[in-house]
Design a protein around this motif. Structure first.
Motif, PDB file in Angstrom:
ATOM      1  N   ARG A 114      -3.984  -2.543  -5.140  1.00 13.55           N
ATOM      2  CA  ARG A 114      -3.390  -2.219  -6.538  1.00 13.55           C
ATOM      3  C   ARG A 114      -4.167  -1.683  -7.519  1.00 13.55           C
ATOM      4  O   ARG A 114      -5.341  -1.931  -7.355  1.00 13.55           O
ATOM      5  CB  ARG A 114      -2.721  -3.632  -6.992  1.00 13.55           C
ATOM      6  CG  ARG A 114      -1.927  -3.368  -8.143  1.00 13.55           C
ATOM      7  CD  ARG A 114      -1.217  -4.748  -8.705  1.00 13.55           C
ATOM      8  NE  ARG A 114      -1.043  -4.678 -10.245  1.00 13.55           N
ATOM      9  CZ  ARG A 114      -0.184  -5.698 -10.683  1.00 13.55           C
ATOM     10  NH1 ARG A 114       0.248  -6.655 -10.060  1.00 13.55           N
ATOM     11  NH2 ARG A 114       0.022  -5.670 -12.104  1.00 13.55           N
ATOM     12  N   ASN A 160      -1.391  -9.361  -0.303  1.00 16.24           N
ATOM     13  CA  ASN A 160      -1.473  -8.100  -0.954  1.00 16.24           C
ATOM     14  C   ASN A 160      -0.908  -7.132   0.134  1.00 16.24           C
ATOM     15  O   ASN A 160      -1.692  -6.575   0.968  1.00 16.24           O
ATOM     16  CB  ASN A 160      -2.430  -7.584  -1.844  1.00 16.24           C
ATOM     17  CG  ASN A 160      -2.872  -8.594  -2.858  1.00 16.24           C
ATOM     18  OD1 ASN A 160      -1.872  -9.101  -3.521  1.00 16.24           O
ATOM     19  ND2 ASN A 160      -3.851  -8.678  -3.214  1.00 16.24           N
ATOM     20  N   SER A 204       3.491  -1.868  -4.381  1.00 16.82           N
ATOM     21  CA  SER A 204       2.723  -2.780  -3.935  1.00 16.82           C
ATOM     22  C   SER A 204       3.499  -3.938  -4.071  1.00 16.82           C
ATOM     23  O   SER A 204       4.310  -3.989  -4.935  1.00 16.82           O
ATOM     24  CB  SER A 204       1.311  -3.032  -4.762  1.00 16.82           C
ATOM     25  OG  SER A 204       1.450  -3.332  -6.132  1.00 16.82           O
ATOM     26  N   GLU A 233       2.744  -8.105  -4.063  1.00 16.44           N
ATOM     27  CA  GLU A 233       1.773  -9.229  -4.105  1.00 16.44           C
ATOM     28  C   GLU A 233       2.606 -10.532  -3.844  1.00 16.44           C
ATOM     29  O   GLU A 233       3.411 -10.876  -4.617  1.00 16.44           O
ATOM     30  CB  GLU A 233       0.893  -9.080  -5.265  1.00 16.44           C
ATOM     31  CG  GLU A 233       0.261  -7.636  -5.365  1.00 16.44           C
ATOM     32  CD  GLU A 233      -0.752  -7.524  -6.750  1.00 16.44           C
ATOM     33  OE1 GLU A 233      -1.733  -7.421  -6.529  1.00 16.44           O
ATOM     34  OE2 GLU A 233       0.142  -7.744  -7.887  1.00 16.44           O
TER      35      GLU A 233
END
Length: 893
Positions: free
Chosen positions: A111, A755, A763, A765
């Protein structure tokens, strides 16, 4: 006094230097470039990582990089070539990152702003050319972007997110990076011809190699001040700056609730709308504003069991307050190293005070509905330069909050419903200004804060300060021409106002403890309507060289009160330390670098009591395989504890030893891990604690990262405070019995992160923290006499302790009355976490999908049984919150 001393030392140092100007910070090598040139682009540039565009041939190549690590000053093992172009809107940077083993280039997705063991390229810009501040922009070989700000010459902050472009491409010779940085994201002085500072960095992950155009030696200091000049920028003008970021949210809450609760049936749905704005105020100032801010995408705080009298500090995570926070840093200019030993260094600004949970008491009611946080109506920041001053202001307004209350009649029906104010309308304001003199050799700054509350319910007058104000002066001066020695200092004061009832409570709370019966330097004033206090600190630091020296003297007056908009959990302190150390920066056959430090430290209160002292030693190694072992040892003599009885008389701290150490493995690897151990042994059973923390990070693919960090702590405290109980027969302890316990506490927890990075812009997470802590009191006892570690153990010498009823009797059949202490044993378990899907679907525009989960359970069983605790936990209903947030970045310029 401290400010005057700073000024005197500054003048003395200036006189010693004479009238001749000092040279800039020395370069790391004799052939370091003094300037690099940018060329104006004659045609458009497509930012796609393809450097075959004809425009790039107009720019002169820059190739004289040098290693900082692992072989400082050596030629790079791989060749790097950089070119710079500019046009009317942006500056462009192209990097050809050659590699003799192109298939070994590390390219791990992460990220934005999250570092990974990947090859990367960075550009550093000092656009004001002040040699102390600037911006950085980077991209790794997988396309992950990094950006942030530079300040104090040596430090950086990644909380700023600019809107700019980067693209990478793998090539037969290695890889290539192309960056476009709009002028709208930079700050620079007006002028037809610009001169900035510039630097570059290349990371070669598999070799742990870091190459720079100009680097800071490992035994040196100063980074921005070493930048060569970027010249050739002609006809460049700052554009009109306006950025608008509107957002809409939808929030669904599924919460624990009691049967019959009229305010919570288990589900709530709340829409929201707001906006953030950034606007240029002339060429050098920026206004950042937010209306109805939402912070739903922020990670949850960790679970803790706090048995101390000191407030737990949590990091600020909310984007509006985090971004640019270094503008308001106070007391840390000039020096690159600050140590602290038992120093409760106050923070004049702690933005988590803005929007925190309402703190007003609740009237008696059967059901209540209290807002989780105080709503921020709006907040604004102005930052930039006015003349030669760096300035920043922050203002926020929070609304009046009410709790909804219901009282039931005897038949169970609603007898009455009403509202009660639990947080008043409040205004929070901060101003910061700092000026650097003589190229950063000296600096001076001022910080002021003001909090004002407007009560609608007079009941809250006795519970909160009406006004709170603080002002501080800070600065630094280098004491020699080579900028080896620097003196840093700050001095500040506070004033809070309120009703006599509020000021009385403030004087008696855990920050101040004015009521201590054996203290002669403080006293409670029941008629006071204000409280004044002050503090300050001087630090001397050796910035360069293999020998390290750091010393400090700090003072916190008993009356200093910053907790309306700052953080100062302890006062009444004089603290000093001296550190000497040595570092080895040249690699040998078995280590890459090493350092050791030894410190003497001590603290006193204003009554002359030595409240903590010791000798501290620490060491760190980086081995040739890049494993990093470390160790620490502290030896503490007998001292005086003026806080253990929570406002009562002092007791004695027992002498003892603290040990610790650990290691971390080579962070270049796809599997990295580490461990940290601690062990305390203090006399007379005062503290026999140990702990172990471990962590592992695994990157099985380019897109996936799994982190797991379990920890186990065993705290055996021979003097854990339980309570204070009035008894006129306890004449030796001023008419109170101070009850303590032998506590055996075990805490098991883990931080787990997953992640999954689909692309640099998309992304997922996941974070979760299981936590369980159990505490069992093996013995209850009372303090026999002040300034001792002597206790009467209940159940001996004629005293009794009935654990079942929670009653103790200090003298059995004697005249003293029994004391109901209850059962202090406990077990607390929790599971909290969140999942955040983040998609930057366009530059600066983001879609968030967030799920937050929280459940907890507690009982009065002190035996550590994590299996049973988690069984109880999962039998307990949980709070779940689902949120969607859509933002759109609009830049009309």
């Amino acid at each position: 006094m401290i400010a005057a001393l700073l000024l005197q030392v500054s003048l003395a140092a200036a006189a010693a230097r004479g009238a001749s100007p000092a040279p800039a910070a020395a370069a790391a090598r004799s052939d370091a470039p003094t300037a690099v040139r940018a060329a104006r682009s004659a045609g458009g540039i497509a930012v796609d990582g393809d450097l075959s565009d004809a425009a790039w041939q107009q720019a002169a190549p820059i190739a004289n990089f040098v290693q900082r690590e692992p072989a400082e000053g050596a030629a790079p093992t791989e060749r790097t070539t950089v070119r710079i172009l500019f046009d009317d809107d942006a500056i462009y940077v192209a990097a050809e990152l050659h590699d003799t083993q192109p298939d070994s280039v590390r390219a791990l997705l992460a990220r934005r702003d999250t570092r990974s063991p990947s090859d990367a390229f960075y550009v550093f810009l000092d656009s004001y050319r002040d040699r102390r501040s600037g911006f950085y922009f980077g991209v790794n070989a997988a396309g992950t972007q990094y950006d942030g700000t530079l300040f104090n010459d040596d430090w950086d902050d990644d909380t700023w997110d600019g809107v700019w472009q980067a693209a990478v491409r793998r090539t037969p010779e290695g890889w290539a990076a192309e960056l476009r940085i709009p002028y709208s994201q930079l700050r620079f002085r007006a002028g037809a011809e610009q001169e900035w500072g510039i630097n570059f960095k290349r990371d070669i992950a598999r070799k742990n190699e870091y190459d720079y155009l100009v680097y800071t030696p490992q035994n040196g200091s100063g980074f921005v001040s070493r930048f060569p000049a970027l010249v050739g920028l002609t006809g460049v003008h700052a554009p009109r700056r306006l950025e608008v970021l509107p957002y809409v949210t939808g929030r669904a809450e599924f919460l624990r609730h009691d049967a019959g609760d009229p305010y919570n049936d288990g589900s709530r749905y709340r829409p929201g709308v707001g906006a953030d704005v950034k606007m240029g105020l002339g060429p050098n100032l920026t206004l950042s504003g937010t209306v109805n801010p939402d912070f739903g995408q922020v990670e949850v705080d960790p679970a803790v069991v706090n048995l101390s009298d000191v407030e737990v500090f949590f990091q600020e995570r909310r984007p509006f307050f985090v971004e640019g926070a270094n503008l308001f840093e106070f007391g840390y200019g000039g020096s690159n190293n600050f140590w602290g030993f038992n120093w409760g260094g106050p923070q004049f600004l702690y933005t988590r005070r803005i929007g925190r949970a309402p703190r007003g008491s609740l009237p008696d009611a059967s059901f209540s509905d209290v807002p989780q946080g105080t709503h921020i109506l709006g907040a604004a920041k102005v930052s930039g330069r006015v003349g030669s001053w760096n300035v920043g202001t922050l203002s926020a307004l929070t609304q009046r909050e009410f709790a909804r209350l219901t009282a039931l009649d005897e038949a169970g029906g609603p007898a009455r419903q009403w509202r009660a104010e639990v947080e008043p309308l409040a205004s929070y304001n901060v101003i910061r200004a700092q000026k650097e003199v003589d190229g950063g050799r000296q600096g001076i700054g001022v910080l002021g804060t003001a909090t004002q509350r407007f009560f609608g319910d007079r009941r809250l007058d006795a519970e909160m300060n009406r006004g709170a104000y603080a002002v501080g002066l800070d600065g630094w001066t280098f004491l020699d021409r080579g900028r080896v020695w620097v003196l840093n200092g700050w001095a500040g004061s506070s004033l809070v106002t309120g009703t006599p009832e509020r000021m009385l409570a403030l004087q008696r709370n855990s920050t101040h403890y004015f009521q201590r019966p054996d203290a002669r330097h403080v006293r409670v004033d029941s008629a006071a309507t204000s409280l004044f206090g002050w503090g300050g600190r001087l630090t001397l630091n050796k910035q360069k060289g293999n020998t390290m020296v750091n010393a400090a003297l700090g003072v916190i007056d008993p009356g200093l009160e910053l907790n309306d908009l700052g953080f100062a959990p302890r006062t009444d302190m004089v603290n000093a330390h001296a550190v000497v150390g040595y570092r080895w920066t040249k690699p040998t056959r078995w280590y890459q670098r090493a350092s050791v430090n030894t410190a003497l430290f001590s603290s006193w209160d204003f009554g002359g009591n030595n409240t903590w002292a010791g000798v501290f030693h620490t060491g760190n190694l980086t081995l040739r395989n890049f494993w990093r072992p470390r160790w620490r040892v502290a030896v503490n003599p007998r001292t005086v504890n003026v806080r253990a009885t929570r406002g009562g008389p002092a007791i004695l701290n027992q002498p003892g030893v603290e040990l610790g150490g650990g290691f971390s493995s080579d962070d270049r690897k796809l599997l990295t891990f580490g461990v940290e151990l601690s062990l305390n042994r203090f006399a007379n059973g005062a503290d026999r604690s140990w702990g172990v923390e471990t962590w592992a990070e695994w990157k099985p693919t380019q897109r996936l990262q799994l982190m797991f960090g379990p920890s186990l702590f065993r705290n055996v405290d021979g003097a854990q405070y339980v309570g204070t109980f009035a008894d006129p027969l306890a004449t030796a302890t001023y008419g109170n019995r101070y009850v303590f316990g032998d506590l055996r506490q075990t805490t098991l927890s883990a931080n787990v992160r997953l992640n999954w990075i689909f692309t640099p812009k998309l992304s997922l997470e996941l974070f979760t923290q299981p936590f369980v802590s159990s505490g069992e009191y093996a013995t209850l006892k009372e303090l026999r006499r002040p300034r001792s570690f002597d206790f009467l153990r209940y159940g001996t010498e004629g005293s009794t302790w009935d654990r079942a009823s929670g009653t103790v009797d200090p003298d059995g059949a004697g005249p003293a009355a029994p004391i109901g202490v209850g059962n202090p044993d406990f077990t607390f378990a929790s599971l909290r976490g969140n999942a955040v899907l983040r998609w930057e679907y366009a530059p600066g525009s983001t879609l968030f999908l967030v799920w937050t989960h929280n459940r907890s359970a507690a009982n009065a069983v002190g035996r550590f049984a994590p299996g049973r605790a988690f069984d109880d936990l999962f039998a307990t209903p949980a709070d779940n919150v689902l949120m969607v947030k859509f933002t759109y970045w609009w830049n009309p310029s």
